[in-house]
Every structure is written in structure tokens, then in C-alpha cells.
Motif scaffolding. Structure first.
Motif, PDB file in Angstrom:
ATOM      1  N   ALA A 113      41.779  46.692  45.409  1.00 55.37           N
ATOM      2  CA  ALA A 113      41.256  46.844  45.109  1.00 55.37           C
ATOM      3  C   ALA A 113      39.649  46.574  45.481  1.00 55.37           C
ATOM      4  O   ALA A 113      40.238  45.136  45.610  1.00 55.37           O
ATOM      5  N   LEU A 114      39.021  46.599  45.392  1.00 59.30           N
ATOM      6  CA  LEU A 114      37.671  45.774  45.704  1.00 59.30           C
ATOM      7  C   LEU A 114      37.125  44.619  45.228  1.00 59.30           C
ATOM      8  O   LEU A 114      36.576  44.938  43.850  1.00 59.30           O
ATOM      9  N   GLY A 115      37.386  43.250  45.241  1.00 58.68           N
ATOM     10  CA  GLY A 115      36.972  42.643  44.922  1.00 58.68           C
ATOM     11  C   GLY A 115      37.918  41.873  44.123  1.00 58.68           C
ATOM     12  O   GLY A 115      37.372  40.861  43.761  1.00 58.68           O
ATOM     13  N   ASP A 116      38.828  42.337  44.691  1.00 58.33           N
ATOM     14  CA  ASP A 116      40.771  41.969  44.243  1.00 58.33           C
ATOM     15  C   ASP A 116      41.497  41.772  45.011  1.00 58.33           C
ATOM     16  O   ASP A 116      42.140  42.644  45.599  1.00 58.33           O
ATOM     17  N   PRO A 117      41.326  40.222  45.980  1.00 63.66           N
ATOM     18  CA  PRO A 117      42.046  40.478  47.179  1.00 63.66           C
ATOM     19  C   PRO A 117      43.778  39.959  46.905  1.00 63.66           C
ATOM     20  O   PRO A 117      44.358  40.004  47.891  1.00 63.66           O
ATOM     21  N   HIS A 118      44.229  39.834  45.496  1.00 63.23           N
ATOM     22  CA  HIS A 118      45.090  39.901  45.101  1.00 63.23           C
ATOM     23  C   HIS A 118      46.865  40.673  44.786  1.00 63.23           C
ATOM     24  O   HIS A 118      47.366  40.282  44.238  1.00 63.23           O
ATOM     25  N   GLY A 119      47.048  41.877  46.063  1.00 65.38           N
ATOM     26  CA  GLY A 119      47.717  42.588  45.436  1.00 65.38           C
ATOM     27  C   GLY A 119      48.659  42.635  46.051  1.00 65.38           C
ATOM     28  O   GLY A 119      49.870  42.843  44.920  1.00 65.38           O
ATOM     29  N   ARG A 120      49.005  41.529  46.956  1.00 62.98           N
ATOM     30  CA  ARG A 120      50.428  40.720  46.634  1.00 62.98           C
ATOM     31  C   ARG A 120      50.819  40.250  45.833  1.00 62.98           C
ATOM     32  O   ARG A 120      52.099  40.060  45.545  1.00 62.98           O
ATOM     33  N   GLU A 121      50.084  39.294  45.345  1.00 67.00           N
ATOM     34  CA  GLU A 121      50.647  38.554  43.801  1.00 67.00           C
ATOM     35  C   GLU A 121      50.998  39.539  43.174  1.00 67.00           C
ATOM     36  O   GLU A 121      51.853  39.702  41.844  1.00 67.00           O
ATOM     37  N   HIS A 122      50.151  40.791  42.647  1.00 62.99           N
ATOM     38  CA  HIS A 122      50.482  41.431  41.674  1.00 62.99           C
ATOM     39  C   HIS A 122      52.111  42.249  41.920  1.00 62.99           C
ATOM     40  O   HIS A 122      52.689  42.056  40.635  1.00 62.99           O
ATOM     41  N   TYR A 123      52.153  42.467  43.177  1.00 59.28           N
ATOM     42  CA  TYR A 123      53.400  43.096  43.809  1.00 59.28           C
ATOM     43  C   TYR A 123      54.219  42.228  43.524  1.00 59.28           C
ATOM     44  O   TYR A 123      55.799  42.767  42.923  1.00 59.28           O
TER      45      TYR A 123
END
Length: 278
Positions: free
Chosen positions: A28-38
Motif C-alpha cells: 500500500a502507498l505509505g506502507d512498505p512492510h508488505g513482506r513483514e505482514h506476509y
């Protein structure tokens, strides 16, 4: 073909052993932590897809913030995710499919017809009581052969002319369209003649797409007609793909402007309009 798959259908495929390539596209724009969420929690068997590196080339003022990657690079990525020819692919995120739709569109454009968005994404999966797991999934290397050009696209020159021959939809938030704020691109406003159609209007409070007839009425109210060519842009060509999926559910084909406003606003020769009017 309906681009959506609901969580019960996905669960049935998984529990019955039907081959399904499941891809997690949390970004998401402003949230670069997609991998951590995954890594913290994902649908079992899902392979993580990093949108900025796998679904886009390097940012370039002349092409936009998320230009489409070269076909060969995309094919290599798709094989690393385990996709084989004729596979059923399901993409999801946790933001109403706004990121997963980028992968859906790119695979459709590359000739993969059996690719779906998981309607409601991870939230709908959890709400249904289905399990999640943590850690990293490793896919067996696939052998898919991708092509290019299965979905219509337009460039900046066509975008400039489009309002004179059809409907150009701006899928960004209304305040960005009006030029009240601009968090990432060099100028605020919209392409002259474009109509504001935020992607948030495509989904309900549960993160699922609205029913087809509701979407159809939404787009008709914005000027979309079966006999009027429609094209869509957003900030960098990501959420515009979500709008194209919504239009498809509603029964309307639409072209994507991949460079979108990030490309448009970087060219000082391009006029930018502000305010609520097209």
C-alpha cells in the motif's frame, strides 16, 4: 469472465487438492512492510509477491513511478512463483484488492486467462474462520510462457485526447484529483477532461467488490457506456487496475494508462487541471 473468486471457492479448491497458485500481494502507498505482514500471517500455501520490485520496473520520470517491467523479467518472476501454463492463479492482499489487481491485470495482459482476485482478501478469509500461517513459502519453479498485449493500454498522447472521444477515469482519491493534496507526484491535480472515480467507491465496508449491478450504475453515472471507449489512470498504474477489474464486473471493457499521473505530471508540457470539474 468474472475476475473474482470468493473465499469459500478458494477453500474448496485447496481442500480438494485442485492445483491453485496463490499469490500474496500486500502493498500500500505509505506502507512498505508488505513482506513483514506476509511473514507474520498469510493464507497457507501463498507465495509472497513484492509489488515494487516484481510488478514494476525502476521509477523513471519519463515512464512513471511503477512502469511495467520487461516481459522476460515478468515471466521469470511468474515462474519463480510456481506458475505453469494453464494454472489457476488467485491473487489477494489486505487492502480491498487494490494491490492484487495490479498482478491480476499484468497476468491477464500476459495471456493468463485463469487468474482471479480473492474477493475481500485476507480479511474475508479470516472472517470465514479459515486458517493462516506464518513464515516463508517456497514455490516449485513453474514453466509458464507469457505473452504481451492481451489487455488494452493507452499512452500519454492518447490520454490527452481521450476525453474528446470517450471517458477517462481518474481512480485516485478525490482530494488528489482536485489537487488539494499530492503526496508523491510533482504537480497536484488531474489530466484535463478526466472524471473522478476513486477506487474506494468500488468496494463495500467489508473490502469486497460491490455487486455487478451496483458497479454498473456507478459507472453509468460517471458517463461510461457500452459504446463509449473507457480508459483509466491513477497515480502510477496500480489502483487503476482495480478500476478495470470493477469495470469488467460491471460489464464494461477499459484500457489502462500505465504511466498514469506520475508520468503525466513529470512532463511540464502536459497541462494539469485542478478542482472538482473535469
Amino acid at each position: 469472465m468474472n475476475p473474482l473468486m470468493d473465499v469459500s471457492a478458494l477453500n474448496h479448491r485447496m481442500t480438494s487438492g485442485e492445483r491453485t497458485v496463490l499469490l500474496d500481494v500486500r502493498w500500500a502507498l505509505g506502507d512498505p512492510h508488505g513482506r513483514e505482514h506476509y511473514l507474520e500471517a498469510h493464507i497457507p500455501g501463498a507465495v509472497y509477491v513484492d509489488l515494487p520490485t516484481a510488478l514494476a520496473g525502476p521509477a523513471d520520470p519519463g515512464q512513471g513511478r511503477h512502469p511495467l517491467p520487461p516481459l522476460q523479467q515478468f515471466q521469470e518472476s511468474a515462474r519463480c512463483w510456481g506458475i505453469r501454463d494453464n494454472d489457476v492463479v488467485v491473487a489477494y492482499d489486505d487492502t480491498g484488492s487494490t494491490a492484487a489487481a495490479r498482478l491480476w491485470w499484468m497476468l491477464r495482459n500476459a495471456g493468463v486467462s485463469t487468474v482471479f482476485l480473492l474477493d475481500g482478501g485476507l480479511s474475508a478469509w479470516r472472517a470465514a474462520g479459515y486458517p493462516v500461517e506464518g513464515g516463508l513459502e517456497q514455490a516449485t519453479l513453474g514453466n509458464v510462457t507469457l505473452t504481451d498485449g492481451a489487455m488494452p493500454v493507452i499512452d500519454a498522447t492518447q490520454a490527452a485526447q481521450w476525453p474528446g472521444r470517450g471517458v477517462l477515469l481518474d481512480a485516485r482519491a478525490g482530494e488528489r484529483y482536485r489537487g488539494e493534496i499530492e503526496p508523491v507526484d510533482p504537480r497536484a491535480g488531474h489530466i484535463p477532461g478526466a472524471v473522478s472515480a476513486p477506487t474506494a467507491g468500488n468496494i463495500g465496508s467489508d473490502g469486497r467488490f460491490l455487486p455487478g449491478e451496483e458497479l454498473r450504475q456507478r459507472f453509468i453515472a460517471l458517463g461510461v457506456r457500452p459504446d463509449v471507449p473507457t480508459a483509466v489512470y491513477c497515480g502510477s498504474g496500480v489502483t487503476a487496475a482495480h478500476e478495470i477489474a470493477a469495470l469488467e464486473i460491471a460489464g464494461f471493457p477499459a484500457a489502462l494508462y500505465p504511466g498514469s499521473f506520475s508520468q503525466w505530471s513529470n512532463n511540464p508540457a502536459n497541462e494539469v487541471a485542478t478542482g472538482a470539474a473535469p
